[in-house]
Design a protein around this motif. Structure first.
Motif, PDB file in Angstrom:
ATOM      1  N   LEU A  61       0.734  -1.423  -0.143  1.00 18.69           N
ATOM      2  CA  LEU A  61       0.030   0.078   0.000  1.00 18.69           C
ATOM      3  C   LEU A  61       0.886   1.397  -0.050  1.00 18.69           C
ATOM      4  N   GLU A  62       2.120   1.249  -0.153  1.00 17.74           N
ATOM      5  CA  GLU A  62       2.953   2.537  -0.049  1.00 17.74           C
ATOM      6  C   GLU A  62       2.881   3.141  -1.404  1.00 17.74           C
ATOM      7  N   ILE A  63       2.835   4.393  -1.375  1.00 19.86           N
ATOM      8  CA  ILE A  63       2.573   5.331  -2.161  1.00 19.86           C
ATOM      9  C   ILE A  63       3.847   5.819  -2.846  1.00 19.86           C
ATOM     10  N   PRO A  64       4.163   5.547  -4.025  1.00 23.94           N
ATOM     11  CA  PRO A  64       5.369   6.212  -4.482  1.00 23.94           C
ATOM     12  C   PRO A  64       5.629   7.305  -4.593  1.00 23.94           C
ATOM     13  N   ASN A  65       6.787   8.032  -4.215  1.00 22.60           N
ATOM     14  CA  ASN A  65       7.237   9.534  -4.229  1.00 22.60           C
ATOM     15  C   ASN A  65       6.667  10.188  -5.767  1.00 22.60           C
ATOM     16  N   ALA A  66       6.945   9.425  -6.702  1.00 26.26           N
ATOM     17  CA  ALA A  66       6.730   9.861  -7.999  1.00 26.26           C
ATOM     18  C   ALA A  66       5.196  10.292  -8.045  1.00 26.26           C
ATOM     19  N   VAL A  67       4.427   9.474  -7.511  1.00 27.45           N
ATOM     20  CA  VAL A  67       2.815   9.781  -7.416  1.00 27.45           C
ATOM     21  C   VAL A  67       2.473  11.009  -6.536  1.00 27.45           C
ATOM     22  N   ILE A  68       3.237  11.386  -5.558  1.00 25.89           N
ATOM     23  CA  ILE A  68       3.054  12.229  -4.639  1.00 25.89           C
ATOM     24  C   ILE A  68       3.263  13.590  -5.517  1.00 25.89           C
ATOM     25  N   THR A  69       4.774  13.707  -6.113  1.00 30.83           N
ATOM     26  CA  THR A  69       5.000  14.880  -6.459  1.00 30.83           C
ATOM     27  C   THR A  69       4.562  14.895  -7.908  1.00 30.83           C
ATOM     28  N   SER A  70       3.603  14.248  -8.593  1.00 35.12           N
ATOM     29  CA  SER A  70       2.727  14.612  -9.783  1.00 35.12           C
ATOM     30  C   SER A  70       1.756  15.016  -9.311  1.00 35.12           C
ATOM     31  N   ILE A  71       1.165  15.307  -8.235  1.00 30.57           N
ATOM     32  CA  ILE A  71      -0.260  15.795  -7.841  1.00 30.57           C
ATOM     33  C   ILE A  71      -0.076  17.230  -8.026  1.00 30.57           C
ATOM     34  N   PRO A  72      -0.701  18.062  -8.707  1.00 27.73           N
ATOM     35  CA  PRO A  72      -0.740  19.414  -8.894  1.00 27.73           C
ATOM     36  C   PRO A  72      -0.832  20.197  -7.640  1.00 27.73           C
ATOM     37  N   ARG A  73      -0.182  21.461  -7.256  1.00 25.81           N
ATOM     38  CA  ARG A  73      -0.409  21.965  -5.949  1.00 25.81           C
ATOM     39  C   ARG A  73      -1.431  23.175  -6.118  1.00 25.81           C
TER      40      ARG A  73
END
Length: 129
Positions: A61-73
């Motif tokens: 269930l870990e979320i890769p960092n690439a997923v987190i950084t690709s979410i718009p701010r």
């Protein structure tokens, strides 16, 4: 008799641990929660079994960092009265957006916080900020 106990212990630990591991969504937290739950059920053997099951579930269930950084701010935030908590579903009024390049995840900006959501259940799996 001992085999039945072991099988029952593994089944019980996996059911109890999976919710804890899902809520934390990390391998280490899943292992710690699994060991604690397993120890409460069956002592030292339960700790070992629960820790192993919790780590396995948490790793999945870990979320890769690439997923987190690709979410718009810069997305507009939706305000809801409910608390936004890992493991709890978002209200149906919140629109879930696909994560760019990672279509298996969805995200939303709720109460000025970006959250990653499991699309089928709408449960929050990670709060980013």
């Amino acid at each position: 008799m001992n085999k039945r106990f072991a099988v029952s212990l593994v089944a019980a630990a996996s059911m109890l641990v999976s919710g804890s591991a899902f809520a934390q969504s990390t391998t280490a937290a899943g292992a710690a929660n699994g060991a604690r739950t397993g120890g409460e059920i069956a002592g030292p053997v339960g700790e070992i079994v629960g820790g192993t099951v919790g780590a396995a579930v948490g790793a999945g269930l870990e979320i890769p960092n690439a997923v987190i950084t690709s979410i718009p701010r810069d997305e507009p935030s939706v305000v809801v009265r409910e608390r936004v908590v890992v493991g709890e579903p978002l209200p149906d009024t919140v629109v879930l957006r696909p994560v760019p390049r990672y279509t298996e995840y969805r995200y939303a900006v709720v109460n000025d916080r970006r959250v990653i959501v499991e699309p089928r259940t709408r449960r929050v799996v990670k709060i980013i900020d």
